[in-house]
Scaffold this motif. Structure first.
Motif, PDB file in Angstrom:
ATOM      1  N   ASP A  82      -6.990   0.511  -1.759  1.00  0.00           N
ATOM      2  CA  ASP A  82      -5.806  -0.255  -2.134  1.00  0.00           C
ATOM      3  C   ASP A  82      -6.187  -1.565  -2.800  1.00  0.00           C
ATOM      4  O   ASP A  82      -5.604  -1.945  -3.818  1.00  0.00           O
ATOM      5  CB  ASP A  82      -4.933  -0.515  -0.902  1.00  0.00           C
ATOM      6  CG  ASP A  82      -3.696  -1.312  -1.235  1.00  0.00           C
ATOM      7  OD1 ASP A  82      -2.877  -0.834  -2.053  1.00  0.00           O
ATOM      8  OD2 ASP A  82      -3.541  -2.428  -0.692  1.00  0.00           O
ATOM      9  N   GLU A  83      -7.174  -2.253  -2.263  1.00  0.00           N
ATOM     10  CA  GLU A  83      -7.631  -3.512  -2.859  1.00  0.00           C
ATOM     11  C   GLU A  83      -8.205  -3.291  -4.253  1.00  0.00           C
ATOM     12  O   GLU A  83      -7.950  -4.072  -5.171  1.00  0.00           O
ATOM     13  CB  GLU A  83      -8.669  -4.175  -1.948  1.00  0.00           C
ATOM     14  CG  GLU A  83      -8.065  -4.699  -0.660  1.00  0.00           C
ATOM     15  CD  GLU A  83      -9.111  -5.135   0.353  1.00  0.00           C
ATOM     16  OE1 GLU A  83     -10.325  -5.134   0.028  1.00  0.00           O
ATOM     17  OE2 GLU A  83      -8.706  -5.472   1.484  1.00  0.00           O
TER      18      GLU A  83
ATOM     19  N   ILE B 164       0.821  -1.208   0.000  1.00  0.00           N
ATOM     20  CA  ILE B 164       0.000   0.000   0.000  1.00  0.00           C
ATOM     21  C   ILE B 164       0.861   1.267   0.000  1.00  0.00           C
ATOM     22  O   ILE B 164       0.531   2.247  -0.657  1.00  0.00           O
ATOM     23  CB  ILE B 164      -1.005   0.013   1.176  1.00  0.00           C
ATOM     24  CG1 ILE B 164      -2.037   1.140   0.985  1.00  0.00           C
ATOM     25  CG2 ILE B 164      -0.307   0.094   2.514  1.00  0.00           C
ATOM     26  CD1 ILE B 164      -3.215   1.078   1.945  1.00  0.00           C
TER      27      ILE B 164
ATOM     28  N   ASP C 220      -6.865   4.216   1.163  1.00  0.00           N
ATOM     29  CA  ASP C 220      -7.023   3.410   2.367  1.00  0.00           C
ATOM     30  C   ASP C 220      -7.023   1.933   1.955  1.00  0.00           C
ATOM     31  O   ASP C 220      -6.808   1.613   0.787  1.00  0.00           O
ATOM     32  CB  ASP C 220      -8.302   3.805   3.116  1.00  0.00           C
ATOM     33  CG  ASP C 220      -9.554   3.635   2.265  1.00  0.00           C
ATOM     34  OD1 ASP C 220      -9.513   2.947   1.221  1.00  0.00           O
ATOM     35  OD2 ASP C 220     -10.600   4.207   2.640  1.00  0.00           O
ATOM     36  N   LYS C 221      -7.274   1.047   2.885  1.00  0.00           N
ATOM     37  CA  LYS C 221      -7.214  -0.392   2.603  1.00  0.00           C
ATOM     38  C   LYS C 221      -8.205  -0.807   1.511  1.00  0.00           C
ATOM     39  O   LYS C 221      -7.866  -1.563   0.614  1.00  0.00           O
ATOM     40  CB  LYS C 221      -7.459  -1.181   3.884  1.00  0.00           C
ATOM     41  CG  LYS C 221      -7.259  -2.671   3.728  1.00  0.00           C
ATOM     42  CD  LYS C 221      -7.323  -3.366   5.073  1.00  0.00           C
ATOM     43  CE  LYS C 221      -7.353  -4.847   4.970  1.00  0.00           C
ATOM     44  NZ  LYS C 221      -6.163  -5.478   4.539  1.00  0.00           N
ATOM     45  N   SER C 222      -9.415  -0.272   1.562  1.00  0.00           N
ATOM     46  CA  SER C 222     -10.425  -0.602   0.559  1.00  0.00           C
ATOM     47  C   SER C 222     -10.000  -0.118  -0.826  1.00  0.00           C
ATOM     48  O   SER C 222     -10.097  -0.847  -1.818  1.00  0.00           O
ATOM     49  CB  SER C 222     -11.766   0.019   0.946  1.00  0.00           C
ATOM     50  OG  SER C 222     -12.678  -0.106  -0.107  1.00  0.00           O
TER      51      SER C 222
END
Length: 168
Positions: free
Chosen positions: A42-43, A20, A38-40
């Motif tokens: 990034d996915e 990330i 953010d993580k979402s």
């Protein structure tokens, strides 16, 4: 040229191991405004980067065009010209109101399409040195680049030269 270069960096990141922080750095390097992820996000960005890989690995112009058409259908809205931030006129492929991932999808899909038109379907690839996963946009004079760098090309040439001697 942002679109194809950003696409190449995202494909390279897939090949080297996604992170990330590295993905955020790629967006910053290509001046993607409001590019925090953010993580979402990034996915979603990693999934999009994986979708781009076949464009760089395509072996024919028709295959490359088909892959870019797939990206265009998934990532581009209504293109428009803009001159924001005192920049010269340039194309945007979705509104700035969209989130960062939608904007990355649009700039990579649209940028790749424009680049492939200008390069007559060629000049995108992945380094041919075994083990190297770097994607590149070939801006060389002759358009016959096979390696991401002179270092990889030289390394591979030395390996090929030594190969007959290693069989003794």
């Amino acid at each position: 040229m942002t679109g194809p270069l950003l696409a190449a960096d995202l494909v390279t990141l897939i090949g080297r191991g996604w992170d990330i922080r590295a993905a955020s750095a790629v967006l910053a390097r290509h001046q993607i405004r409001r590019g925090e992820i953010d993580k979402s996000a990034d996915e979603r960005l990693r999934a999009w980067a994986a979708d781009i890989v076949p464009v760089f690995r395509a072996e024919t112009v028709d295959a490359r065009c088909a892959e870019i058409n797939r990206l265009l259908a998934a990532g581009v809205g209504a293109p428009y010209l803009t001159t924001h931030d005192s920049l010269r006129p340039h194309l945007h492929f979705v509104s700035d109101a969209h989130d960062v991932i939608a904007r990355v999808r649009a700039v990579t899909a649209g940028g790749l399409a424009l680049f492939v038109v200008e390069s007559e379907g060629a000049r995108l690839g992945v380094c041919q040195r075994e083990g190297c996963q770097v994607a590149f946009v070939d801006t060389s004079r002759n358009g016959r680049r096979a390696y991401c760098s002179a270092k990889c090309g030289n390394y591979d040439a030395v390996r090929r030269h030594r190969a007959p001697f290693s069989r003794r």
